[in-house]
Enzyme design. Structure first.
Site, PDB file in Angstrom:
ATOM      1  N   ARG A  77      13.351  18.886  47.542  1.00 38.27           N
ATOM      2  CA  ARG A  77      13.534  18.630  48.974  1.00 38.27           C
ATOM      3  C   ARG A  77      13.039  19.841  49.759  1.00 38.27           C
ATOM      4  O   ARG A  77      13.489  20.962  49.518  1.00 38.27           O
ATOM      5  CB  ARG A  77      15.017  18.367  49.287  1.00 38.27           C
ATOM      6  CG  ARG A  77      15.283  18.238  50.770  1.00 38.27           C
ATOM      7  CD  ARG A  77      16.724  17.820  51.082  1.00 38.27           C
ATOM      8  NE  ARG A  77      16.873  17.708  52.515  1.00 38.27           N
ATOM      9  CZ  ARG A  77      17.573  18.556  53.283  1.00 38.27           C
ATOM     10  NH1 ARG A  77      18.233  19.565  52.738  1.00 38.27           N
ATOM     11  NH2 ARG A  77      17.625  18.381  54.586  1.00 38.27           N
ATOM     12  N   HIS A 121      13.691  20.661  60.297  1.00 38.88           N
ATOM     13  CA  HIS A 121      14.758  21.560  59.834  1.00 38.88           C
ATOM     14  C   HIS A 121      14.755  22.761  60.788  1.00 38.88           C
ATOM     15  O   HIS A 121      14.513  23.899  60.385  1.00 38.88           O
ATOM     16  CB  HIS A 121      14.527  21.960  58.377  1.00 38.88           C
ATOM     17  CG  HIS A 121      15.765  22.410  57.657  1.00 38.88           C
ATOM     18  ND1 HIS A 121      16.229  21.836  56.497  1.00 38.88           N
ATOM     19  CD2 HIS A 121      16.660  23.404  57.939  1.00 38.88           C
ATOM     20  CE1 HIS A 121      17.331  22.460  56.087  1.00 38.88           C
ATOM     21  NE2 HIS A 121      17.619  23.418  56.952  1.00 38.88           N
ATOM     22  N   ASN A 292      24.999  16.947  53.366  1.00 40.74           N
ATOM     23  CA  ASN A 292      25.064  18.367  53.005  1.00 40.74           C
ATOM     24  C   ASN A 292      26.531  18.763  53.006  1.00 40.74           C
ATOM     25  O   ASN A 292      27.221  18.617  54.021  1.00 40.74           O
ATOM     26  CB  ASN A 292      24.310  19.225  54.022  1.00 40.74           C
ATOM     27  CG  ASN A 292      22.808  18.965  54.009  1.00 40.74           C
ATOM     28  OD1 ASN A 292      22.299  18.261  53.136  1.00 40.74           O
ATOM     29  ND2 ASN A 292      22.108  19.547  54.958  1.00 40.74           N
ATOM     30  N   TYR A 294      29.312  21.845  51.825  1.00 38.07           N
ATOM     31  CA  TYR A 294      29.563  23.212  51.347  1.00 38.07           C
ATOM     32  C   TYR A 294      31.048  23.512  51.186  1.00 38.07           C
ATOM     33  O   TYR A 294      31.460  24.162  50.246  1.00 38.07           O
ATOM     34  CB  TYR A 294      28.937  24.233  52.300  1.00 38.07           C
ATOM     35  CG  TYR A 294      27.427  24.230  52.211  1.00 38.07           C
ATOM     36  CD1 TYR A 294      26.772  24.986  51.249  1.00 38.07           C
ATOM     37  CD2 TYR A 294      26.661  23.424  53.051  1.00 38.07           C
ATOM     38  CE1 TYR A 294      25.396  24.965  51.127  1.00 38.07           C
ATOM     39  CE2 TYR A 294      25.276  23.396  52.940  1.00 38.07           C
ATOM     40  CZ  TYR A 294      24.650  24.166  51.970  1.00 38.07           C
ATOM     41  OH  TYR A 294      23.292  24.128  51.849  1.00 38.07           O
ATOM     42  N   GLU A 346      22.194  18.791  50.085  1.00 39.86           N
ATOM     43  CA  GLU A 346      22.433  20.236  49.954  1.00 39.86           C
ATOM     44  C   GLU A 346      23.848  20.451  49.449  1.00 39.86           C
ATOM     45  O   GLU A 346      24.793  19.824  49.931  1.00 39.86           O
ATOM     46  CB  GLU A 346      22.326  20.980  51.299  1.00 39.86           C
ATOM     47  CG  GLU A 346      20.929  21.158  51.822  1.00 39.86           C
ATOM     48  CD  GLU A 346      20.882  21.890  53.162  1.00 39.86           C
ATOM     49  OE1 GLU A 346      21.775  22.727  53.446  1.00 39.86           O
ATOM     50  OE2 GLU A 346      19.959  21.601  53.926  1.00 39.86           O
TER      51      GLU A 346
HETATM   52  C1  FCB Z   1      22.790  24.397  55.926  1.00 42.86           C
HETATM   53  C2  FCB Z   1      21.320  24.442  56.265  1.00 42.86           C
HETATM   54  C3  FCB Z   1      20.483  25.206  55.281  1.00 42.86           C
HETATM   55  C4  FCB Z   1      21.198  26.431  54.749  1.00 42.86           C
HETATM   56  C5  FCB Z   1      22.600  26.114  54.309  1.00 42.86           C
HETATM   57  C6  FCB Z   1      23.354  27.283  53.760  1.00 42.86           C
HETATM   58  O1  FCB Z   1      23.521  24.188  57.077  1.00 42.86           O
HETATM   59  O2  FCB Z   1      20.795  23.131  56.359  1.00 42.86           O
HETATM   60  O3  FCB Z   1      19.258  25.492  55.902  1.00 42.86           O
HETATM   61  O4  FCB Z   1      21.128  27.445  55.649  1.00 42.86           O
HETATM   62  O5  FCB Z   1      23.313  25.558  55.372  1.00 42.86           O
END
Ligand code: FCB
Length: 446
Positions: A77, A121, A292, A294, A346
């Site tokens: 990606r 992006h 995405n 985290y 992500e």
């Molecule tokens: C996300 C972004 C990516 C990267 C990660 C850690 O929000 O899409 O570009 O910076 O965080």
């Protein structure tokens, strides 16, 4: 750990974005973007770091594509830099810029790696920003033109195209909190921008569908479940609102055709002006939803800085490691919205890495990836349709306002020499991916 129902064509990949890795910011006919301007403004990025050189990926394309092979991924990606292809954000085109992505796609095809292309992006061409950028509807048309240019030139070789990466980050961090480009602090504008980004997505999907019906189309959202710190009414109300601003503000218009009423009331005069036909446009059917993930959100009514328990620790970003949040999120999205199939576009972690000779023993990152893949599989085992997983990130890179201080890569980059070294997490991921493939006698030498 292999999930019972993992399909053979499940995509195991890594992700990057153009400004974070390409460098060559003023070469090959590329125009400036809002991130060039922002990173060159004193005080905006840690230690004055910029993406001028980054990982120099623009000049090291073949070497980096070979590294993808070394990682054993079957999908990659990446994003296209709009100002590399259209230096002013509109016609005329920059042929050299398009050639770069053409070579990338050929290189990926030659190596049997599928491509997930992101159009936006965050690197808005500076000249469009000066014409009011995402605050102005003309930008939507320019974005659609750009999408068509990409589809015409690259559409024969891409597997999927995502329109916008993380509209919440663009609008909220860029236009309301001012911590990302373009660095504005205007909530009313930010909310209008969020609506325009969703409209740009709908317009691009319509245009792309007509040009490249074979290519899978979608959007990528940063999503997380929000938990109240206490069972109190005040904490619950706060959690409900935060969820509204982060998740429902985007998911509702995309998959239900309306903005959430409670958030509209909360915004009052800052709510965007929205026409019924625009809501119809935003709901244009798509083939996938990129998520995405985290960490989770954890909210307390009176103390905005309260830290969550962090039983599994925190990353170098200060983000709590909370893999079960990914399972909860996927189950909830599937239940509430019946969206198209998911990709985890992500997921990853920054940790302080130590280069020792040719090794980086980043065990914490290995654990993070293992735990989150398991969390994704837990949702899959309960019926959620996830078609791929992309670790963020392929290489250590320019982490926006944190510059080069936060390392997310599976591959270590020495930003002085540009030497790349596979971290232990890269080796682990390679072995993990290989173990997911069906057993074949020839691979075992039989
Ligand atoms: C996300 C972004 C990516 C990267 C990660 C850690 O929000 O899409 O570009 O910076 O965080």
């Amino acid at each position: 750990m292999p999930s019972r129902s993992l399909p053979e064509d499940f995509q195991w990949g890594v992700a990057t974005s153009a400004y974070q890795i390409e460098g060559a910011a003023f070469q090959g006919g590329r125009g400036p973007s809002i991130w060039d301007t922002f990173s060159h403004t004193p005080g905006k990025v840690v230690d004055g770091h910029t993406g001028d050189v980054a990982c120099d990926h623009y000049h090291r394309l073949e070497e980096d594509l070979d590294l993808l092979v070394a990682l054993g991924v079957n999908a990659y990606r990446f994003s296209v830099a709009w100002p590399r292809v259209m230096p002013d954000g509109r016609f005329p085109l920059n042929p050299k810029g398009l050639d770069f992505y053409d070579r990338m796609l050929d290189g990926l095809c030659a190596r049997g790696i599928r491509s997930q292309l992101t159009l936006y992006h965050w690197d808005l061409p500076q000249s469009l920003h000066e014409a009011r950028g995402w605050g102005h509807r003309d930008t939507l048309q320019h974005f659609t033109d750009y999408a068509q240019v990409i589809a015409r030139r690259l559409g024969d070789r891409v597997d999927s195209i995502a329109t916008i990466n993380e509209p919440w980050v663009v609008a909220t961090l860029g236009y309301e909190r001012g911590i990302f480009a373009p660095g504005l602090t205007d909530r009313r504008l930010a909310m209008q921008v969020s609506h325009h980004l969703l409209m740009a997505h709908g317009l691009a999907v319509q245009a792309l569908r007509a040009l490249v019906p074979r290519v899978k189309l979608g959007i990528v959202l940063n999503l997380a479940p929000t938990y109240a710190a206490r069972a109190s009414a005040a904490d619950r109300a706060k959690a409900q609102l935060e969820d509204g601003l982060l998740v429902r503000w985007y998911m509702d218009p995309l998959f239900r055709g309306c903005y959430p009423q409670d958030v509209l009331e909360h915004l009052g005069a800052d709510a965007p002006s929205v026409k019924p036909e625009e809501l119809k446009l935003i709901r244009e059917p798509t083939d996938f939803l990129g998520v995405n993930y985290y960490t989770r959100n954890f909210v307390h009514a009176e103390d905005p800085n309260l830290k969550p328990p962090g039983k599994l620790g925190f990353t170098d970003m200060g983000w709590e490691v909370y893999p079960q949040g990914l399972t909860h999120l996927l189950l909830r999205l599937a239940h509430d919205y019946s969206p198209p199939p998911f990709y985890i576009t992500e997921n990853g972690a920054a940790f302080v890495d130590r280069l020792e000779g040719d090794s980086v023993h980043d065990l914490k990152r290995v654990h993070y990836l293992e735990q989150h893949i398991a969390a994704m599989n837990a949702a899959r085992d309960q019926g959620v349709d996830v078609r791929g997983y992309f670790a963020w990130s392929f290489l250590d890179n320019f982490e926006w306002a944190s510059g080069y201080l936060k390392r997310f890569g599976l591959v270590h980059v020495d930003f002085e020499s540009q030497r790349r070294v596979l971290k232990d997490s890269a080796l682990w991921y390679r072995n993990f991916i290989a173990a997911q493939q069906p057993w074949r006698p020839e691979a075992a030498g039989i």
